[in-house]
Design a protein around this motif. Structure first.
Motif, short mmCIF file in Angstrom:
data_model
loop_
_atom_site.label_atom_id
_atom_site.label_comp_id
_atom_site.label_asym_id
_atom_site.label_seq_id
_atom_site.Cartn_x
_atom_site.Cartn_y
_atom_site.Cartn_z
N ALA A 1 0.55 -0.99 -0.41
CA ALA A 1 -0.07 0.17 -0.05
C ALA A 1 0.99 1.39 0.10
O ALA A 1 2.15 1.30 0.73
CB ALA A 1 -0.73 0.30 1.15
N MET A 2 0.44 2.65 -0.76
CA MET A 2 1.78 3.14 -1.06
C MET A 2 0.65 4.51 -0.69
O MET A 2 -0.44 4.45 -1.07
CB MET A 2 2.23 3.13 -2.89
CG MET A 2 3.28 4.91 -2.29
SD MET A 2 3.99 4.93 -4.09
CE MET A 2 2.78 5.70 -4.99
N ILE A 3 1.47 5.29 0.08
CA ILE A 3 0.67 6.28 0.84
C ILE A 3 1.02 8.02 -0.12
O ILE A 3 2.73 8.05 0.08
CB ILE A 3 0.43 6.59 2.61
CG1 ILE A 3 0.11 5.31 3.31
CG2 ILE A 3 -0.22 7.79 2.63
CD1 ILE A 3 -0.82 4.48 2.45
N ILE B 1 5.74 -9.39 -6.91
CA ILE B 1 4.95 -8.07 -5.75
C ILE B 1 3.43 -7.57 -6.22
O ILE B 1 3.25 -7.74 -7.35
CB ILE B 1 5.77 -6.81 -6.30
CG1 ILE B 1 7.45 -6.73 -5.97
CG2 ILE B 1 5.63 -5.12 -5.66
CD1 ILE B 1 7.92 -6.92 -4.60
N ASP B 2 2.62 -6.87 -5.90
CA ASP B 2 1.54 -6.42 -6.25
C ASP B 2 1.19 -5.40 -5.62
O ASP B 2 1.53 -4.91 -4.45
CB ASP B 2 -0.04 -7.68 -5.00
CG ASP B 2 -1.22 -6.97 -5.55
OD1 ASP B 2 -1.44 -5.95 -5.99
OD2 ASP B 2 -2.22 -8.23 -4.23
N LEU B 3 1.00 -4.89 -6.80
CA LEU B 3 1.07 -3.06 -6.82
C LEU B 3 -0.29 -3.12 -6.32
O LEU B 3 -1.55 -3.18 -6.97
CB LEU B 3 1.04 -1.93 -7.66
CG LEU B 3 2.66 -2.00 -7.98
CD1 LEU B 3 3.18 -3.32 -8.08
CD2 LEU B 3 3.10 -0.90 -9.16
N ARG B 4 -1.33 -3.08 -4.71
CA ARG B 4 -2.88 -3.65 -3.91
C ARG B 4 -3.17 -2.30 -4.08
O ARG B 4 -4.17 -1.53 -4.67
CB ARG B 4 -2.48 -4.16 -2.87
CG ARG B 4 -3.75 -4.51 -2.27
CD ARG B 4 -4.79 -5.97 -3.10
NE ARG B 4 -4.61 -5.96 -4.32
CZ ARG B 4 -5.00 -6.89 -5.29
NH1 ARG B 4 -6.01 -5.57 -5.61
NH2 ARG B 4 -4.86 -6.67 -6.20
N LEU B 5 -2.93 -1.87 -3.23
CA LEU B 5 -3.16 0.03 -2.74
C LEU B 5 -3.27 1.00 -2.61
O LEU B 5 -2.30 1.87 -2.68
CB LEU B 5 -4.36 -0.33 -1.57
CG LEU B 5 -4.80 0.88 -0.72
CD1 LEU B 5 -6.19 0.97 -1.60
CD2 LEU B 5 -5.04 0.73 0.49
N GLU C 1 -4.40 -0.57 7.91
CA GLU C 1 -5.21 -1.56 9.07
C GLU C 1 -5.46 -3.59 7.91
O GLU C 1 -5.83 -3.87 8.90
CB GLU C 1 -6.49 -0.97 9.62
CG GLU C 1 -6.62 0.12 11.06
CD GLU C 1 -5.29 -0.11 11.77
OE1 GLU C 1 -5.73 -1.42 12.52
OE2 GLU C 1 -5.08 0.08 12.86
N ARG C 2 -5.76 -2.61 6.89
CA ARG C 2 -5.77 -4.16 6.65
C ARG C 2 -5.20 -4.84 6.45
O ARG C 2 -3.78 -5.28 6.01
CB ARG C 2 -6.13 -3.82 4.53
CG ARG C 2 -7.23 -2.42 4.44
CD ARG C 2 -7.49 -2.21 3.42
NE ARG C 2 -7.28 -3.08 1.57
CZ ARG C 2 -7.33 -2.97 0.82
NH1 ARG C 2 -7.87 -2.05 0.63
NH2 ARG C 2 -7.29 -3.83 0.02
N ASP C 3 -6.13 -6.35 5.81
CA ASP C 3 -4.96 -7.67 6.53
C ASP C 3 -4.53 -8.10 5.69
O ASP C 3 -3.48 -8.96 5.76
CB ASP C 3 -6.83 -8.29 7.07
CG ASP C 3 -6.52 -8.44 8.27
OD1 ASP C 3 -6.06 -8.52 9.12
OD2 ASP C 3 -7.67 -9.12 8.74
N ASP C 4 -4.84 -7.69 4.12
CA ASP C 4 -3.92 -7.93 2.73
C ASP C 4 -2.88 -6.97 2.34
O ASP C 4 -3.26 -7.30 1.38
CB ASP C 4 -5.24 -8.51 2.48
CG ASP C 4 -6.49 -6.62 1.39
OD1 ASP C 4 -5.93 -6.30 2.57
OD2 ASP C 4 -6.56 -6.97 0.27
#
Ligand code: SOE
Length: 376
Positions: free
Chosen positions: A9-11, A37-41, A71-74
């Motif tokens: 997750a990138m902010i 690598i999963d660029l998820r969020l 906080e996300r579990d994934d």
């Protein structure tokens, strides 16, 4: 050992967000990683701009709530690319949620924020959660090679070094106000932004820490246009700072940072002198290193650092097929993924960032008092 995707997750999604996205997209295609690598969020404040960035930069999902994201579990890794002022809150929350954290430099807004982050990082690390600070210039192959030369005694005992980071994007007084000109968002000006890099590089290259500093600082452009069309806004950070320092072990160094160095777009230059030889580096020619010994000091040679035996180079192109600035972020991503796989803390960590912040604080203090100040 996990082989499931490493979910990021990138902010933040401005300049650094784009550089990090490129790295996350590329790293698994260049280096052999143990997991994809999963660029998820991707998280940002403005929903429309964040959605557009997510599509352009290759992120699967996007959102506007970083608290929910960490906080996300994934999610396995939180990558912080926001202005400095929000680093501490995001990093501390992400570490508490058990996420590995990569944070852009400088560590925090001030010493208190940096201390809070370092404490959270230490606690998390005891539980196997890692932290890395984004000083990408350690990952320029030529600088990693220079570090090896110094460590291997090739230059002898380091006596003195000079290091400068000079940019010009703030030289025009009509460049509008932004977070980079506000202490509340950036901490300080060129000192935090560029000084953090050259203090980190000095620590990295010499293996020594700065112990005392003596500084001068100036703000040449004291107000800037309000981007929203209001009256000009006062600038409360520096444009340029100069300092000399003593290092533990006896070496001496001089430092220069500026964002008003007209004609210098992004000039990071250094020269390091030992009792057996010296070396010089210039970011604008980042594939090269000048090195020479006392025996043939006049014949300091320019070496091309593109051999497969040079740091990071085996994964890239044949010798002489030069790399650029963006590759340093790919190397950083690679080192973080490898550290997570091995469970070995990478460098520089938040503790190193705190040490840098102590130096920057002492530099600021010295600029105020006009005296040489002890770091820490
Ligand atoms: C702007 O001064 C900036 O983007 C810095 O914030 C980076 O750390 C540096 O690498 C390039 O310039």
């Amino acid at each position: 050992v996990s082989t499931s995707p490493l979910r990021i997750a990138m902010i933040g999604h401005a300049f650094m967000g784009a550089a990090h996205s490129h790295a996350w997209r590329t790293v698994g295609r260049v280096f052999e990683l143990d997991r994809p690598i999963d660029l998820r969020l991707l998280c940002g404040r403005d929903p429309v701009a964040t959605a557009a960035s997510a599509a352009r930069l290759g992120w699967a999902e996007h959102g506007t709530d970083w608290r929910q994201a960490v906080e996300r579990d994934d999610i396995d890794v939180v990558d912080i690319c926001t202005p400095v002022g929000s680093h501490a809150d995001i990093a501390v929350a992400a570490l508490a949620a058990g996420k590995h954290v990569l944070c852009e430099k400088p560590l925090g807004l001030d010493l208190a924020a940096a201390q809070r982050m370092a404490t959270a990082a230490e606690r998390a690390q005891a539980a196997g959660t890692l932290n890395l600070l984004g000083h990408n210039y350690r990952r320029v192959p030529a600088l990693a090679r220079l570090r090896d030369l110094v460590e291997g005694g090739e230059l002898g005992t380091v006596r003195h070094l000079r290091i400068a980071y000079l940019q010009d994007w703030g030289a025009d007084a009509e460049v509008p106000m932004s977070w980079r000109f506000r202490a509340a968002d950036g901490g300080s000006g060129a000192l935090a932004d560029l000084g953090s890099h050259i203090v980190d590089l000095t620590h990295f290259l010499t293996g020594r820490r700065l112990t005392t500093v003596s500084a001068l600082r100036r703000t040449f452009v004291t107000d800037r246009p309000d981007p929203d069309g209001g009256p000009r806004v006062p600038v409360d950070v520096d444009d340029a700072v100069w300092w000399t320092a003593e290092l533990d072990g006896g070496a001496v160094a001089s430092f220069e940072v500026s964002r008003v160095a007209t004609g210098r777009r992004n000039g990071l230059e250094l020269e390091i002198f030992g009792d057996r030889g010296s070396a010089a580096f210039d970011l604008q020619r980042l594939n090269e290193l000048d090195v020479g010994g006392t025996a043939d000091a006049a014949a300091r040679r320019r070496v091309l650092v593109t051999e497969p035996t040079d740091p990071y180079l085996a994964a890239w192109w044949p010798p002489g097929h030069v790399l650029g600035w963006d590759h340093t972020f790919v190397h950083q991503a690679r080192d973080f993924v490898a550290a997570i796989a091995d469970g070995v803390p990478p460098s520089p960590g938040f503790a190193d960032g705190l040490a840098i912040q102590q130096v920057l604080t002492a530099v600021g203090r010295s600029a105020d008092t006009g005296r040489r100040e002890v770091v820490g």
